[in-house]
Design a protein around this motif. Sequence first.
Motif, mmCIF file in Angstrom:
data_model
loop_
_atom_site.group_PDB
_atom_site.id
_atom_site.type_symbol
_atom_site.label_atom_id
_atom_site.label_comp_id
_atom_site.label_asym_id
_atom_site.label_seq_id
_atom_site.Cartn_x
_atom_site.Cartn_y
_atom_site.Cartn_z
ATOM 1 N N LEU A 232 0.824 -1.209 0.000
ATOM 2 C CA LEU A 232 0.000 0.000 0.000
ATOM 3 C C LEU A 232 0.857 1.257 0.000
ATOM 4 C CD1 LEU A 232 -2.969 0.931 0.082
ATOM 5 C CD2 LEU A 232 -2.785 1.022 2.572
ATOM 6 N N SER A 233 2.025 1.178 0.591
ATOM 7 C CA SER A 233 2.911 2.343 0.615
ATOM 8 C C SER A 233 3.467 2.676 -0.760
ATOM 9 C CB SER A 233 4.062 2.101 1.594
ATOM 10 O OG SER A 233 4.777 0.930 1.235
ATOM 11 N N ALA A 234 3.233 1.817 -1.752
ATOM 12 C CA ALA A 234 3.681 2.123 -3.114
ATOM 13 C C ALA A 234 2.868 3.243 -3.743
ATOM 14 C CB ALA A 234 3.603 0.870 -3.984
ATOM 15 N N LEU A 235 1.734 3.564 -3.148
ATOM 16 C CA LEU A 235 0.930 4.674 -3.657
ATOM 17 C C LEU A 235 1.547 5.974 -3.161
ATOM 18 C CD1 LEU A 235 -2.626 3.174 -3.000
ATOM 19 C CD2 LEU A 235 -1.316 3.141 -5.130
ATOM 20 N N SER A 236 2.494 6.470 -3.887
ATOM 21 C CA SER A 236 3.275 7.628 -3.439
ATOM 22 C C SER A 236 2.446 8.905 -3.375
ATOM 23 C CB SER A 236 4.471 7.832 -4.373
ATOM 24 O OG SER A 236 4.021 8.016 -5.716
ATOM 25 N N ARG A 237 1.348 8.988 -4.113
ATOM 26 C CA ARG A 237 0.526 10.201 -4.107
ATOM 27 C C ARG A 237 -0.568 10.171 -3.050
ATOM 28 N NH1 ARG A 237 -0.517 11.756 -10.495
ATOM 29 N NH2 ARG A 237 1.649 11.559 -11.189
ATOM 30 N N LEU A 238 -0.673 9.087 -2.316
ATOM 31 C CA LEU A 238 -1.736 8.945 -1.330
ATOM 32 C C LEU A 238 -1.454 9.849 -0.139
ATOM 33 C CD1 LEU A 238 -4.332 7.334 -0.733
ATOM 34 C CD2 LEU A 238 -2.909 5.700 0.524
ATOM 35 N N THR A 239 -2.327 10.835 0.074
ATOM 36 C CA THR A 239 -2.193 11.761 1.197
ATOM 37 C C THR A 239 -3.419 11.769 2.092
ATOM 38 O OG1 THR A 239 -3.060 13.569 -0.174
ATOM 39 C CG2 THR A 239 -0.647 13.279 -0.106
ATOM 40 N N TRP A 240 -4.459 11.045 1.753
ATOM 41 C CA TRP A 240 -5.693 11.024 2.536
ATOM 42 C C TRP A 240 -6.186 9.583 2.565
ATOM 43 C CZ3 TRP A 240 -10.856 9.929 2.667
ATOM 44 C CH2 TRP A 240 -11.652 10.642 3.565
ATOM 45 N N LEU A 241 -6.192 9.003 3.764
ATOM 46 C CA LEU A 241 -6.543 7.588 3.922
ATOM 47 C C LEU A 241 -7.429 7.431 5.142
ATOM 48 C CD1 LEU A 241 -6.247 4.563 3.200
ATOM 49 C CD2 LEU A 241 -4.224 4.531 4.688
ATOM 50 N N ARG A 242 -8.594 6.806 4.948
ATOM 51 C CA ARG A 242 -9.492 6.483 6.051
ATOM 52 C C ARG A 242 -9.885 5.021 5.953
ATOM 53 N NH1 ARG A 242 -14.143 10.512 7.974
ATOM 54 N NH2 ARG A 242 -14.163 8.807 9.492
#
Length: 379
Positions: A232-242
């Motif tokens: 999941l950490s491969a999503l480098s653009r992910l800044t909002w996660l719930r």
Amino acid sequence: MAAISRSSSNRGISSGGGGGCATPRRQQQQRWSHDRSTRELEHRRRLGQTAPPMLLLRLVCFVCLTFLRAPAPVHGADWESMARELDPPGTILWSWTNSRSPCDAPPFLGMVCDAAGKVVALSLPDMGLSGQLPGEMAQMSDVTSIEVPRNYLQGDIPNTINNLGNLQVADLAGNGISGQIPDLSPMRSLRVLLLDGNQLQDALPYTVTALSRLEQLGLSGNNLAGPLPSTLSALSRLTWLRVDSNFLVGPLPPGLAAMAGAPGAMFNLTNNEPNLCGDAPCPGVSLTPTDALPPPPSPASIPPASPPPVSPSPPPPQSPPSSPPPPSAPPSQPPPSSPPPSSPSPPSLPPPSLPLPLTPPSSPSPSLSSPPPPDPSST
């Protein structure tokens, strides 16, 4: 002997063995067969006369069923079928029809079209839709945003949704959607995926890590179980996660803690199994389970949200000082106000002057009125 021969001949005749009397009977049988064949021919003839109208009626029925049936879908999508899936009662999406283009004025309810007349967005929030997501949505190949939050949709997410290669925003939060999350890996343009507040089950599929452009992922308030994908950490653009309020278990994917602590990151991993974050508290928790979900275009709204309050605040203080005309207006008012006091004074002067000539006749009377006390002395 003659009598015997006559009786034998009569018997022969009666048995039909030949003689003159056998011919009429055969003729009668022939007449019967002729009459029957005649009747059959007459019956066939009558059928032949009535058949053309029947064929014509059948032809008319065929033409009616062919040309008066529902028109063919426009722009490759069966809008009526989609409306029946989303809105079974037909009280909300009644304007969706196959007889015209959805972008014709007025456009279909919830449809957003571009200048070329193509449907590029579907927005139906808080509409009371009680159906399910139709598989025909895959026919909307040009759509970039689907927003149907806070309705009563049920059923599974159709697998055909991954055919929407141009889709960037998918907001299905606040419904009753159940089942598993399908394979979304073909949707490489997806930036926002909000599935909060549904009844999704099983684990988060590993294929979600193929969404390299994903910036926001909302899965809170579901029945998801198992661990988070290790990549999941491969999503480098992910800044909002719930992913709060689920049944997720640990360990956390490597690198996710660092992503949660990055500036501007908003992660919420609370209300899951105790071992999700190990002995330490879950990192990067900046939201609570009761926080409201962001609006569908939140990726664009969150960044500009901070600058706007700063930019408008300086202009207001500068605008008052930059407006010296208001102070100039008050000085302009006193001059008109000063004439009014001066104007009453001149009129006040004439009145005393006017009574002066009139008072002399009246003044003796007051003066005479003053001496009457000494009148007794005069007497």
